[in-house]
Scaffold this motif. Structure first.
Motif, PDB file in Angstrom:
ATOM      1  N   ASP A  17       0.833  -1.196   0.000  1.00 21.13           N
ATOM      2  CA  ASP A  17       0.000   0.000   0.000  1.00 21.13           C
ATOM      3  C   ASP A  17       0.878   1.259   0.000  1.00 21.13           C
ATOM      4  OD1 ASP A  17      -2.366   1.349  -0.036  1.00 21.13           O
ATOM      5  OD2 ASP A  17      -2.991   0.813   1.992  1.00 21.13           O
ATOM      6  N   VAL A  19       3.607   1.615  -1.452  1.00 15.68           N
ATOM      7  CA  VAL A  19       4.148   1.818  -2.798  1.00 15.68           C
ATOM      8  C   VAL A  19       3.126   2.543  -3.675  1.00 15.68           C
ATOM      9  CG1 VAL A  19       5.098   0.672  -4.838  1.00 15.68           C
ATOM     10  CG2 VAL A  19       5.503  -0.303  -2.564  1.00 15.68           C
ATOM     11  N   VAL A  20       1.906   2.053  -3.669  1.00 13.62           N
ATOM     12  CA  VAL A  20       0.907   2.641  -4.557  1.00 13.62           C
ATOM     13  C   VAL A  20       0.442   4.002  -4.039  1.00 13.62           C
ATOM     14  CG1 VAL A  20      -1.047   1.320  -3.583  1.00 13.62           C
ATOM     15  CG2 VAL A  20      -1.202   2.174  -5.900  1.00 13.62           C
ATOM     16  N   ALA A  21       0.420   4.182  -2.717  1.00 14.21           N
ATOM     17  CA  ALA A  21       0.042   5.489  -2.173  1.00 14.21           C
ATOM     18  C   ALA A  21       1.081   6.543  -2.541  1.00 14.21           C
ATOM     19  CB  ALA A  21      -0.115   5.415  -0.657  1.00 14.21           C
ATOM     20  N   GLN A  23       2.976   6.355  -5.211  1.00 14.40           N
ATOM     21  CA  GLN A  23       2.834   6.580  -6.663  1.00 14.40           C
ATOM     22  C   GLN A  23       1.721   7.590  -6.957  1.00 14.40           C
ATOM     23  OE1 GLN A  23       2.345   2.428  -7.735  1.00 14.40           O
ATOM     24  NE2 GLN A  23       4.285   2.391  -8.840  1.00 14.40           N
TER      25      GLN A  23
ATOM     26  N   LYS B   2       5.898  -5.478  -5.413  1.00 11.92           N
ATOM     27  CA  LYS B   2       6.792  -4.520  -6.038  1.00 11.92           C
ATOM     28  C   LYS B   2       8.145  -4.596  -5.343  1.00 11.92           C
ATOM     29  CE  LYS B   2       7.055  -0.718  -8.712  1.00 11.92           C
ATOM     30  NZ  LYS B   2       6.732  -0.798 -10.121  1.00 11.92           N
ATOM     31  N   LEU B  89      -7.038   3.232   3.374  1.00 11.91           N
ATOM     32  CA  LEU B  89      -7.459   2.237   2.391  1.00 11.91           C
ATOM     33  C   LEU B  89      -6.352   1.198   2.236  1.00 11.91           C
ATOM     34  CD1 LEU B  89      -9.094   4.476  -0.363  1.00 11.91           C
ATOM     35  CD2 LEU B  89     -10.229   3.200   1.468  1.00 11.91           C
ATOM     36  N   CYS B  90      -6.695   0.053   1.712  1.00  7.82           N
ATOM     37  CA  CYS B  90      -5.675  -0.967   1.455  1.00  7.82           C
ATOM     38  C   CYS B  90      -5.070  -0.692   0.068  1.00  7.82           C
ATOM     39  CB  CYS B  90      -6.286  -2.361   1.571  1.00  7.82           C
ATOM     40  SG  CYS B  90      -7.105  -2.933   0.088  1.00  7.82           S
ATOM     41  N   PRO B  91      -4.063  -1.439  -0.362  1.00  5.84           N
ATOM     42  CA  PRO B  91      -3.447  -1.138  -1.664  1.00  5.84           C
ATOM     43  C   PRO B  91      -4.458  -1.148  -2.816  1.00  5.84           C
ATOM     44  CG  PRO B  91      -2.695  -3.261  -0.790  1.00  5.84           C
ATOM     45  CD  PRO B  91      -3.366  -2.530   0.328  1.00  5.84           C
ATOM     46  N   THR B  94      -6.393   2.131  -2.603  1.00  4.36           N
ATOM     47  CA  THR B  94      -5.513   3.218  -3.038  1.00  4.36           C
ATOM     48  C   THR B  94      -5.310   3.145  -4.546  1.00  4.36           C
ATOM     49  OG1 THR B  94      -4.388   3.024  -0.903  1.00  4.36           O
ATOM     50  CG2 THR B  94      -3.291   4.335  -2.592  1.00  4.36           C
ATOM     51  N   GLY B  95      -5.166   1.921  -5.057  1.00  3.53           N
ATOM     52  CA  GLY B  95      -4.955   1.721  -6.489  1.00  3.53           C
ATOM     53  C   GLY B  95      -6.259   1.703  -7.281  1.00  3.53           C
ATOM     54  N   ASN B 634      -2.330   0.257 -11.941  1.00  5.96           N
ATOM     55  CA  ASN B 634      -1.611   0.467 -10.682  1.00  5.96           C
ATOM     56  C   ASN B 634      -1.339  -0.843  -9.960  1.00  5.96           C
ATOM     57  OD1 ASN B 634      -3.434   2.946 -11.243  1.00  5.96           O
ATOM     58  ND2 ASN B 634      -1.797   3.717  -9.921  1.00  5.96           N
ATOM     59  N   LEU B 638       2.078  -3.515  -9.186  1.00  3.26           N
ATOM     60  CA  LEU B 638       2.530  -4.072  -7.903  1.00  3.26           C
ATOM     61  C   LEU B 638       2.761  -5.581  -7.998  1.00  3.26           C
ATOM     62  CD1 LEU B 638       0.182  -2.239  -5.363  1.00  3.26           C
ATOM     63  CD2 LEU B 638       2.502  -1.610  -6.026  1.00  3.26           C
TER      64      LEU B 638
END
Lengths: 177, 748
Positions: A17, A19-21, A23, B2, B89-91, B94-95, B634, B638
């Protein structure tokens, strides 16, 4: 004032999370990243251990990337944050080679990019995007000189390690074990 | 995941060259910062935020969609007031922005047509596509009755199409959530406590002293609020006991990891029950006051000693005793977690019963640190005429089979679609909304036969998922970030509601499901069921009944209501009536007995792999949801493929190398369509292999994920059906490795 981060490996589940946050907050192009996850597996079944780490620029006090930068684009600002001024960077990549943490990458727009500890958010009194989003709250950030900061409190009662101590870089990322 | 390795690969391949080119430009005086403004972060104050709740998984966390001045969605951030996510939020959430930006999205309605003998899709206008679907629905209704039209659905679009289908006269609907997922636990807990577990699970992990996970891989299963609470449990040094043949992430963080032989969990559970009873360490007061059937249970487990279980599970007797005592020490602040995807071996309702019994012996149901009493707000139904009564429903087709099924069984609806099965009532046409059946339902052959048998299939989706390849008409739905939907009212500690509203206009010609359902309803003469111009009118009416308004909810996103049903937990010795036959917790399940099933769970031995084969275990990755997200730019970034986890001993036997591509062949000779990379790891038992579910897509229009990894669903052809509720047990499949290309790729 000296910013640092403590990463609690006991709590990190490696969900990415952070990483994507990062980004979406910093418009890091897809295919690149300023922070990433490392998984280490040790032992043999069924006596196996896993360590999960959310990694990023260590914002080293003794930073080889700053020393080797031919244009001065890489520099250290107040709070010890290592920054890159994009329009002073010629993309030579010397800093990428010098970094023991592999924390920098070539941005497709031609400069070297890396974690800024979300400097633009700190300026507004906000926390970094990765710390704010982490579902397990395994990231602790703040002023290492302030004993009451989140990071100082996290470091106080736990054992921790830094990565590549032999490089002598005095990193500001601490991994709680 | 990632890792920096991914980055190096990318940078070395393409971006490095670009960097040289651009840096040369820089020497010529071009200011790169001006050349590309997009790289700079935009501060929150320069953006507008709109409330939503997430649709990337079905935990439905509330958040804010941030839109910049050029109407670009920049990021999605959790709503701090939301108990599902506490602002994080979880990945996947967020994605979620990638769901909106994905250029592979369905852009216009599409209609199947045959030109020169070759089938393909052509673009169509909405009115043409809707007219066609409505005329097929009319045909089916006139020739076979509306009941012959079935709906397969998952997530938010389901509500709108269920309303349409009910108004039209059919209640033949199914979602994988029942038979492929959590149905067995609802049956097991309902028979014991008279209550479903439901979602989110009312597990009081926040306050627990001991959490026991049976194959649950929280942390990889990223159901947000639950993972957040697990993290606090780790921080508080709560005892975590994880039973899993794989060293899952949470197993690695547990005080006890029990690396069980797969398919033997029920023996372990029964031996734990034995220890609690025969060591006299169960909650006597709780059992005396609230439960029936203790003596029968005691007698039933008499010989189910840890030594007995050791021979079955490979877990040492002293470990079984020690972990049972840990649970008893923590009682009642202990949770033996019911799990979520629990359709494993066909006796799953019984395994869940054993879990429910164990919790009762520990006195954890209705106790702090155990299971809390959840409460949801009732959302009033927007006025519409009464639904017609269907002349038959999916249950009438079962002929008394699966008597405890409480939701439509997807696989039974598929069988009813195939004339050869000779069901009393036939399904003739489908609407499929938000579920990618070919990668979700086990036994692809059954799915394909059903898809070929029906007269008509309409698919509503945001993406060209594999299911769209079977459609006659494809209706492009806009993403959750571009639409209103029904109010989220999920049970929790505090009742609460959340609003989803559009942050931007729908991209291309995509439309919200409420609009699609309404358009179809009007064409079918059912306009009175859709008495509004915009769904926001429905929401405003409902919200005003609940003492708020659309206007207020647009500002706050989430609203918490006071509890009305009483406290979260049982008071000491408080009288309480359970919603079971006896009004008590039923250690001895009279409901099961009434239907001719074992009132006490029995261990059954399940088949084991032949030599050279390995049990196929599958699970989740934290950044993906089923097969829904693997093309999301996104989230694909990952994790862009799955791999097959192989124990090093097994890899040695087969001479497999790290990263080598293999094809998997199952016990019935079914071979994976695509190859999958080998991950050699000590994290998996030698008798099993593991892969993350949701990869191996076979639609080329999914440009990122097509052909990447293998689909576990396609390798699951042996289905062990739960006779109580129709669950499709999927863990009785065994695979072997093929190291040369068997040539399985065919276009759909």
């Amino acid at each position: 004032m000296r910013y640092g981060m403590a990463i609690d490996t006991a709590k990190c589940v490696g969900c990415s999370d952070c990483v994507v946050a990062c980004q979406t907050e910093n418009n890091v192009p897809i295919g690149y990243c300023r922070d990433w996850i490392v998984e280490n597996v040790n032992g043999s079944y069924p006596n196996v251990e896993i360590e999960l780490r959310s990694e990023r620029c260590n914002h080293c006090e003794n930073s080889p990337c700053v020393r080797c930068c031919p244009t001065g684009a890489s520099h250290i600002i107040d709070g010890g944050i290592v920054m890159v001024t994009h329009n002073e960077c010629i993309g030579c990549g010397a800093c990428i080679q010098s970094c023991p943490y592999d924390a920098r990458y070539s941005h497709p727009d031609g400069y070297v990019d890396k974690c800024t500890f979300c400097h633009h958010r700190l300026e507004k009194g906000q926390n970094t995007a990765c710390v704010e989003v982490c579902p397990t709250r395994c990231l602790h950030f703040g002023d290492l000189d302030d004993p009451y900061s989140d990071v100082s409190k996290a470091l106080k009662n736990r054992t921790w390690k830094v990565l590549a101590p032999e490089a002598g870089t005095k990193p500001q990322l601490f991994f709680l074990t | 995941m990632k890792t920096r390795r991914d980055f190096i690969k990318v940078s070395a391949a393409g971006a490095g060259a670009a960097a040289i080119g651009l840096s040369a430009l820089n020497w010529n005086g071009v200011n790169k910062a001006q050349a590309s403004n997009s790289q700079h972060p935009v501060s929150d104050e320069e953006m507008t935020s709109f409330p939503t709740y997430c649709e990337v998984c079905f935990w439905k966390c509330a958040g804010w969609t941030y839109v910049d001045k050029s109407n670009n969605i920049r990021k999605i951030i959790g709503n701090k007031e939301d108990p599902h996510c506490s602002g994080r939020l979880c990945p996947r959430g967020t994605g979620g922005v990638g769901m909106y930006t994905d250029n592979d999205r369905l852009k216009t309605p599409l209609i199947r047509e045959t030109v020169d003998g070759k089938q393909g899709f052509r673009k169509a206008s909405w009115s043409e596509a809707l007219d066609l679907v409505a005329s097929k629905m009319k045909d089916v209704s006139e020739n076979h009755g509306p009941e012959s039209f079935a709906l397969f659905n998952h997530g938010a679009p389901g509500a709108h199409f269920k309303h349409l289908l009910h108004a039209y006269g059919s209640d033949n609907e199914g979602e994988p959530a029942w038979a492929q997922c959590r149905g067995p636990r609802e049956v097991g807990f309902s028979a014991t406590y008279g209550s479903w577990i439901g979602s989110p699970e009312p597990t009081d992990i926040r306050d627990t002293d001991c959490l026991v996970l049976i194959g649950s891989h929280l942390g990889e299963n990223m159901h947000n609020g639950q993972v957040q609470e697990v993290s606090t449990a780790i921080e508080r040094n709560a005892t975590i006991i994880t039973v899993d043949p794989r060293l899952s992430t949470i197993a690695s963080k547990s005080k006890y990891w029990l690396p069980i032989k797969p398919a033997t969990d029920l023996a372990l559970l029964l031996s734990w029950i034995h220890v609690l009873i025969y060591e006299d360490i169960y909650d006597k007061k709780y059992i005396e006051q609230y439960a029936i059937g203790f003596e029968q249970l005691k007698d039933h487990v008499k010989n189910m000693t840890p030594e007995w279980a050791y021979g079955i599970t490979t877990i040492q007797p002293d470990v079984i005793r020690k972990t049972a005592r840990e649970m008893a020490n923590a009682s009642p602040s202990v949770i033996v977690h019911p799990g979520r995807h629990v359709a494993w071996y066909g006796d799953d309702s019984q395994r869940e019963r054993a879990i429910a019994i164990l919790n009762a012996l520990l006195g954890s149901w209705g106790k702090r640190g155990g299971f809390y009493f959840k409460e949801a707000v009732k959302v009033p139904s927007y006025p519409h005429p009464k639904y017609p009564h269907p002349h038959w429903s999916w249950k009438d087709n079962l002929d008394g089979k699966y008597p405890l099924s409480a939701m439509g069984i997807t696989t039974e609806l598929l069988k009813a679609s195939i004339p050869e099965f000779d069901y009393k009532h036939q399904i003739k046409a489908w609407i499929v909304a938000g579920t990618n059946l070919p990668l979700t339902i086990p036994n692809k052959e059954l799915f394909q036969l059903a898809a070929e048998s029906v007269d008509f299939i309409a698919v509503v989706d945001t993406m060209p998922m594999d299911i769209t390849g079977y459609a006659d008409v494809i209706l492009p739905e806009c993403t959750y970030l571009e639409r209103y939907d029904t109010i989220r009212s999920a049970p929790h500690r505090e009742p609460n509601i959340a609003l989803r509203m559009p942050a931007v206009e729908p991209k291309w010609e995509s439309k919200p499901s409420w609009w699609i359902a309404k358009q179809l309803g009007e064409r079918l003469g059912l306009g009175s069921y859709f008495d509004y111009d915009d769904f926001s009118e429905v929401l405003d009416w409902q919200l005003k009944q609940m003492g708020t308004s659309l206007d207020e909810m647009q500002k706050i996103g989430i609203k918490i209501f006071p509890r009305k049903s009483g406290p979260l937990y049982l008071g000491d010795g408080e009288e309480y009536s359970f919603n079971t036959n006896s009004g008590k917790i039923e250690l001895y399940a009279t409901e099961f007995e009434d239907h001719g099933f074992d009132p006490l769970p029995k261990f059954t031995k399940h088949p084991e792999p032949e030599e050279g084969f390995y049990r196929l275990i599958y699970g989740r990755a934290p950044m993906h949801t089923f097969s829904r997200t693997s093309n999301n730019p996104n989230l694909h970034d990952l994790m862009d493929t799955n791999s097959v986890w192989v124990n090093p001993k097994v890899a040695d036997l087969w001479d497999l190398e790290k990263g080598q591509k293999v094809w998997l062949q199952n016990q019935d000779g079914v071979v994976s369509t695509f190859p999958i990379k080998v991950r050699i790891t000590e994290r998996i038992r030698w008798d099993s292999v593991y892969m993350v579910h949701g990869f191996g897509h076979n639609n080329k229009k999914l440009t990122r994920t097509y052909g990447r990894g293998a689909s576990d669903a396609n390798l699951i052809t042996n289905i062990m059906v739960d006779p109580m509720m129709g669950g499709t047990g999927m863990r009785g499949n065994f695979v072997t490795f093929l190291t040369t290309d068997p040539g399985m790729e065919v276009e759909i």
